[in-house]
Design a protein around this motif. Sequence first.
Motif, PDB file in Angstrom:
ATOM      1  N   SER A 160       0.833  -1.199   0.000  1.00 25.05           N
ATOM      2  CA  SER A 160       0.000   0.000   0.000  1.00 25.05           C
ATOM      3  C   SER A 160       0.871   1.253   0.000  1.00 25.05           C
TER       4      SER A 160
ATOM      5  N   ARG B  90       2.372   1.597  -3.452  1.00 22.84           N
ATOM      6  CA  ARG B  90       1.395   2.044  -4.432  1.00 22.84           C
ATOM      7  C   ARG B  90       1.122   3.545  -4.305  1.00 22.84           C
ATOM      8  N   ASN B  91       1.169   4.076  -3.075  1.00 19.98           N
ATOM      9  CA  ASN B  91       0.844   5.487  -2.860  1.00 19.98           C
ATOM     10  C   ASN B  91       2.050   6.414  -2.984  1.00 19.98           C
TER      11      ASN B  91
ATOM     12  N   PRO C   1      -0.165   2.489 -12.842  1.00 17.35           N
ATOM     13  CA  PRO C   1      -1.542   1.985 -12.984  1.00 17.35           C
ATOM     14  C   PRO C   1      -1.768   1.243 -14.290  1.00 17.35           C
TER      15      PRO C   1
ATOM     16  N   ILE D  51     -11.423   9.798   1.045  1.00 12.19           N
ATOM     17  CA  ILE D  51     -10.970   9.532  -0.326  1.00 12.19           C
ATOM     18  C   ILE D  51     -10.011   8.355  -0.353  1.00 12.19           C
ATOM     19  N   LYS D  52      -9.101   8.299   0.636  1.00 11.47           N
ATOM     20  CA  LYS D  52      -8.155   7.194   0.717  1.00 11.47           C
ATOM     21  C   LYS D  52      -8.887   5.865   0.925  1.00 11.47           C
TER      22      LYS D  52
ATOM     23  N   ASN E 269     -10.535   4.896  -2.342  1.00 10.42           N
ATOM     24  CA  ASN E 269      -9.547   4.356  -3.287  1.00 10.42           C
ATOM     25  C   ASN E 269      -9.169   2.918  -2.926  1.00 10.42           C
ATOM     26  N   SER E 270      -9.053   2.668  -1.611  1.00  9.93           N
ATOM     27  CA  SER E 270      -8.727   1.315  -1.162  1.00  9.93           C
ATOM     28  C   SER E 270      -9.827   0.333  -1.553  1.00  9.93           C
TER      29      SER E 270
ATOM     30  N   GLN F 191     -11.999   0.763  -4.017  1.00  5.50           N
ATOM     31  CA  GLN F 191     -11.999   0.657  -5.477  1.00  5.50           C
ATOM     32  C   GLN F 191     -10.905  -0.277  -5.967  1.00  5.50           C
ATOM     33  N   SER F 192      -9.695  -0.155  -5.364  1.00  3.75           N
ATOM     34  CA  SER F 192      -8.593  -1.030  -5.735  1.00  3.75           C
ATOM     35  C   SER F 192      -8.901  -2.483  -5.383  1.00  3.75           C
TER      36      SER F 192
END
Length: 693
Positions: free
Chosen positions: A102, A105-106, A113, A412-413, A416-417, A419-420
């Motif tokens: 994680s 990725r960030n 991507p 938002i984080k 995103n987590s 969604q991923s």
Amino acid sequence: MDIKLKKYSHSVITKIIVFIIAILCFTGILRAFVEVEILNDGEFGSVVEGDYLESRAYVLENEALIGDLTRILGEYKNEEHILSGKTISQDEWRSVEENLYSEFRNQSRSYSPELSEEENFKKFKEEYADTLSQENDQLIREDLREFHLLLQNIEDSDLMFFASDGTNVFKNSTKTEKEQFENYPSYMLFEGYKRVFYPKETEENEHLHLITEQMDELDTGNTVVYVAFPEELLDLKTEEWQENKAIAGKNAYQVFVFLAGFILSFFYLVLIIGRKSFKDQELHLHPADKLYNDIKIVLCTMLIVFWVALVDDVFENIEKMIIPITIPFAALGLVLILSLVKHFKNRTLFKHTLIFTLIHNLVKFIGDVYQSGSTGVKTVLLVIGYPIVIALTFFMFPVTIGLAAWFAFKKIKTFNSIQSGVERIKEGNLHHRIEAGEKGEFSRLAANINSITDGLKKAVDNELKSERLKTELITNVSHDIRNPLTSIITYVDLLKDEKDPSKAKDYIEVLDQKSKRLKILAEDLFEATKASSGNIPVHFEKIDVVSLITQGLGEVNDKVELLDLDIKLSYPREKVYITADGKLLWRSIENLLSNIFKYALKSSRVYISIEELGSEILLTFKNISASELNISADELMERFKRGDESRSSQGSGLGLSIAKSLIEIQKGKFNIQIDGDLFKALIYLPKHIPGNE
């Protein structure tokens, strides 16, 4: 008489006396608890315990040592085992990798991507190789530290012990044989699945499960754990327990008396507080009652915190200081609580709070000015009031903006987590878990997605298993039916050309055997299909399960004698009744017995036990297999599976499957367990409840 009652029941002197009684009783309760639970390291439960060997203290004395030994044997074993990284679980390492991935990725520029998740993960492994190695070393160091702490704990134990898993040995004396430990006045011996407790009183200890549950987690193959009490230690612990029990008994009586006194006195104070007589309808408040109720609640909370802090400071002298510390705190706290009771009676518990007063006065003031003023006054009020409100809250502006930005970034984080995670699940990774915190809508959404993933994974697993079972079903049915069918065809051809009557008679006997075998296979297959579909009528009735099994064993006594089996039947002294269908239940038990007769080791013992487990009755069948059981319990429960993989036995492989289905349609549960060559079948059936006939 009414005048005298009014004179004494609500007088100030009576209230003071009852108030003092309530404070003394409350202090007495706390003192009794402190003396038992803290000063003497005991518990009130010892009052109802008859002997030290039947006490919780005895079990805890053993449990502490056995718990450390089971962790060492089952998890850590030795330093080489830890240094090799074998103590790091897959879940533990997966969590480390996911956290670092994680971060990769960030923050890492290497993450793209446009690449697949596998390609990015490969880059992550290369870039974070040193970090992953450091994390691995850190986990190993933590396990080593815990391992040495456990070793120090067992070395400090006064109990005698010997523990081994066949490779690693841990002991605190030269005694390593079971016979040597049996010379002690109290001991616990664990060898594989065998457990010995001495003296017999310990077997009646209701807390013994604290130890047996820990031993159940170990691989019982070569594990040996011996723990014993030396005579001097047992005498010392027994004496300490007896002293603590005497103290607990005395204080339990005191707690009962003080609690009764406190409840009566407190109830009396609540009843008369604020009134001058029982007929008085007016509630009388004193100057002390003008203190706002929310402030009183804050003060009560602070009193509890300060009392705990003071008790902690004088812990070494708590026996002498508990009463002088508790009395003033309890007195002040009770005064505040009784004041809150007054306002509750007066229906002003919420209205008489500082927060309500401020809000009410502010709203009232603004409303009065706005309603009484002209249009000009209202305009001035809005023009002046709005900037004043902004000015009053301006100092909080950076804080509120920062909090809003932090909250938005966090959401938002999390989004995103999720969604991923959904992308990874969509790509086929059904083992991926989405973590989104503990509360909030996103957390519930992540939990729902994880539930869907679990359902998909279960459906896929079931489908794969179903396909495998279908393939095996076709293969096994074909194999089992083809053999007798081939024999029938062969002997029919031979019979056509055979002129010798004696040989023809032999052929007919073979044909008879094979046709009966084919009939049995067809009937078993039909019964298995019917049982699994639930289309068998069930007639529930009250059944004496002991009589059912006893009579059934009498019917199969010839087979028992032929195989030289020793049946050991154990059951409660009182009658045991269940709610089931007698015919279907006996068919299930008959299948189990048939399984035992086919596969049990000749001249061995067969154990059948009946136990009461609350609302259920447990029937257990145990036997030693004649051949090696190199098959799991789940596989053995599948249709057409046999204990002998060569399929040379006369069984259809449907007995256990039929038994399971028949038990389940009777609202029961059926499980089997395999431990080496020990085969165990467990049947759980609902206990009969009188009145439900």
